[in-house]
Design an enzyme around this catalytic site. Structure first.
Site, PDB file in Angstrom:
ATOM      1  N   ASP A 130      -2.769 -17.848   1.382  1.00 43.27           N
ATOM      2  CA  ASP A 130      -4.000 -18.354   0.741  1.00 43.27           C
ATOM      3  C   ASP A 130      -4.563 -19.539   1.524  1.00 43.27           C
ATOM      4  O   ASP A 130      -5.775 -19.669   1.720  1.00 43.27           O
ATOM      5  CB  ASP A 130      -3.754 -18.709  -0.738  1.00 43.27           C
ATOM      6  CG  ASP A 130      -2.526 -19.582  -0.936  1.00 43.27           C
ATOM      7  OD1 ASP A 130      -1.655 -19.612  -0.052  1.00 43.27           O
ATOM      8  OD2 ASP A 130      -2.417 -20.236  -1.997  1.00 43.27           O
ATOM      9  N   ASP A 177      -5.187  -7.179   5.597  1.00 44.81           N
ATOM     10  CA  ASP A 177      -6.415  -6.487   5.226  1.00 44.81           C
ATOM     11  C   ASP A 177      -7.491  -7.525   4.875  1.00 44.81           C
ATOM     12  O   ASP A 177      -8.632  -7.467   5.347  1.00 44.81           O
ATOM     13  CB  ASP A 177      -6.097  -5.600   4.006  1.00 44.81           C
ATOM     14  CG  ASP A 177      -7.167  -4.565   3.745  1.00 44.81           C
ATOM     15  OD1 ASP A 177      -8.168  -4.563   4.468  1.00 44.81           O
ATOM     16  OD2 ASP A 177      -6.998  -3.769   2.795  1.00 44.81           O
ATOM     17  N   TYR A 190       0.829  -1.212   0.000  1.00 46.12           N
ATOM     18  CA  TYR A 190       0.000   0.000   0.000  1.00 46.12           C
ATOM     19  C   TYR A 190       0.865   1.265   0.000  1.00 46.12           C
ATOM     20  O   TYR A 190       0.380   2.350  -0.297  1.00 46.12           O
ATOM     21  CB  TYR A 190      -0.961   0.031   1.200  1.00 46.12           C
ATOM     22  CG  TYR A 190      -2.032  -1.043   1.157  1.00 46.12           C
ATOM     23  CD1 TYR A 190      -2.321  -1.719  -0.031  1.00 46.12           C
ATOM     24  CD2 TYR A 190      -2.757  -1.387   2.277  1.00 46.12           C
ATOM     25  CE1 TYR A 190      -3.290  -2.703  -0.080  1.00 46.12           C
ATOM     26  CE2 TYR A 190      -3.733  -2.375   2.235  1.00 46.12           C
ATOM     27  CZ  TYR A 190      -3.993  -3.026   1.045  1.00 46.12           C
ATOM     28  OH  TYR A 190      -4.960  -4.005   1.008  1.00 46.12           O
ATOM     29  N   LYS A 220       3.572 -15.391   1.564  1.00 48.74           N
ATOM     30  CA  LYS A 220       3.571 -16.154   0.310  1.00 48.74           C
ATOM     31  C   LYS A 220       5.018 -16.355  -0.135  1.00 48.74           C
ATOM     32  O   LYS A 220       5.437 -15.848  -1.173  1.00 48.74           O
ATOM     33  CB  LYS A 220       2.778 -15.380  -0.756  1.00 48.74           C
ATOM     34  CG  LYS A 220       1.273 -15.381  -0.544  1.00 48.74           C
ATOM     35  CD  LYS A 220       0.596 -16.687  -0.906  1.00 48.74           C
ATOM     36  CE  LYS A 220       0.543 -16.882  -2.403  1.00 48.74           C
ATOM     37  NZ  LYS A 220       0.023 -18.217  -2.754  1.00 48.74           N
ATOM     38  N   ASP A 235     -10.721  -9.242   7.368  1.00 50.83           N
ATOM     39  CA  ASP A 235     -12.124  -9.136   6.952  1.00 50.83           C
ATOM     40  C   ASP A 235     -12.801 -10.507   6.922  1.00 50.83           C
ATOM     41  O   ASP A 235     -13.975 -10.640   7.289  1.00 50.83           O
ATOM     42  CB  ASP A 235     -12.233  -8.476   5.566  1.00 50.83           C
ATOM     43  CG  ASP A 235     -12.309  -6.956   5.674  1.00 50.83           C
ATOM     44  OD1 ASP A 235     -12.071  -6.438   6.789  1.00 50.83           O
ATOM     45  OD2 ASP A 235     -12.593  -6.287   4.666  1.00 50.83           O
TER      46      ASP A 235
END
Ligand code: NAD
Length: 370
Positions: free
Chosen positions: A226, A250, A142, A193, A254
């Site tokens: 993942d 993020d 970001y 990852k 959620d």
């Protein structure tokens, strides 16, 4: 008795409505002599734009830095949709995070037994769920440069975002996660990852090194981000603390949020670095939800996320862990008694408003302190 200095930034929309319920709790605790608070109020977001043309002023940022904790409501709303991008209400929150160096975002996902049927998963998978996602908040994709959209000679456009992490950034967020795990069930799952990203390789290496050097007593597992998303909806109770970068955090937070039922129930904390001499950290506590323009001004908002944010402030910034436990237990009692705002009400059942919900939590807290 120690006096704790709090800065309350109610913000916009339902922010001031839910902040009022937290003020009632602080007033009560002060009046009863349970704890001492000095509460300053200030403007942020659209309210600050209306008053000063900016979503947060330098003076407010300075007050936030001096406070023991900042309690933040929510910002934004259609009224300010047309203001310049750099001056939009949300820029006030981003500036506070940046100027206070709030690099660690803590989002607990707790499923109150009384709300287990509001989750999108089956009751037995989520009942009693208590996990904590620790997300790196000031680095990663970001913020990394270059960050741009360029037009190529062919006329095609190319968009670039850059994922960057340094050893120091990973080291400090890993320490926060291990520290917190020691106060919980002593397990950290680090999600990245490393199979396809260099930043994941470094993340894995640094977290392992911090663990071996200073936190070998805490259980550590590495998980691909993942797979972590999949496990969160398959068997979420296997986790205690999940530590991850800004982007994966993020998304994973959620996902975890949805396991618990409603946005109106979810608190969060953002912490800065610990001062080595005073042990003090800059800290901002806020509900996960936004300003909910669709219900703002109607007295319908669920104040539990804001009340939960106060409990987190008590636990992580004010050394009032016992009162935090009682406050969270008061929320659980009220829910178990069937008192619900519309967002969590059972179908066909009567819902109460923001004030009634706040009053019910206060009454349960009062009873538990007798
Ligand atoms: P939102 O969280 O405000 O609302 C999403 C939905 O959840 C709405 O239907 C709302 O009524 C409901 N809801 C949210 N909080 C609730 C509560 N406490 N009780 C009952 N219902 C609740 O998200 P949005 O609609 O995407 O955004 C609205 C505005 O808030 C936008 O301007 C957005 O930029 C801003 N926003 C601010 C923050 C923040 O201040 N940290 C976070 C997210 C969104």
């Amino acid at each position: 008795m120690t006096t704790h200095n709090l800065l309350l930034l109610p913000g916009d929309g339902i922010g001031p409505e839910v902040a009022r319920e937290v003020e009632k709790i602080l007033d009560f605790l002060r009046r009863e002599g349970v704890a001492g608070f000095e509460v300053e109020r200030d403007l942020v977001g659209g309210a600050a734009i209306d008053a000063s043309g900016r979503p947060v002023t330098d003076e407010t940022v300075a007050r936030a830095a001096a406070a023991d904790a900042v309690l933040f409501g929510s910002v934004g709303g259609p009224k300010w949709d047309r203001v310049r991008y750099e001056l939009r209400p949300e820029a006030g929150l981003l500036r506070l995070r940046k100027d206070l160096g709030l690099f660690a975002n803590l989002r607990p996902a707790i499923c109150f037994p009384a709300l287990a049927d509001s989750s999108s998963l089956k009751r037995d998978l989520v009942e009693g769920l208590d996990i904590l996602i620790v997300r790196e908040l000031t680095g990663g994709v970001y913020f990394g440069e270059p960050k741009e959209i360029v037009t190529l000679e062919s006329g095609d456009k190319r968009a670039v975002d850059t994922q960057i992490y340094t050893t120091g950034e990973i080291d400090r967020i890993a320490r926060v996660a291990f520290d917190l795990a020691r106060k919980r069930r002593n397990k950290v799952s680090s999600a990245e990852k490393r199979n396809v990203m260099k930043s994941g390789v470094l993340w894995h290496e640094v977290v392992s090194r911090v663990h071996a050097a200073d936190f070998a007593d805490v259980e550590l597992e590495h998980v691909l981000a993942d797979n972590c998303a999949m496990q969160l909806v398959r068997r979420p109770k296997q986790y205690d603390v999940i530590v991850t970068d800004n982007l994966f955090g993020d998304i994973l937070s959620d996902v975890a949020a949805m396991l618990t039922g409603s946005l109106g129930m979810l608190p969060s904390a953002s912490l800065g670095a610990e001062d080595p001499t005073t042990g003090r950290r800059a800290a901002l506590y806020e509900p996960v939800h936004g300003s909910a323009p669709d219900i703002a001004g109607q007295g319908l908002a669920n104040p539990c996320a804001m009340i939960g944010s106060l409990a987190m402030a008590m636990r992580y910034s004010l050394g009032l862990g016992e009162i935090a436990d009682k406050l969270e237990a008061a929320v659980a009692t009220v829910l178990a008694d069937g008192v619900r705002t519309a967002d969590i009400a059972r179908r066909g059942a009567n819902a109460v408003g923001t004030t009634e919900m706040g009053d019910a939590v206060l009454a349960a807290l009062r009873a538990s302190l007798r």
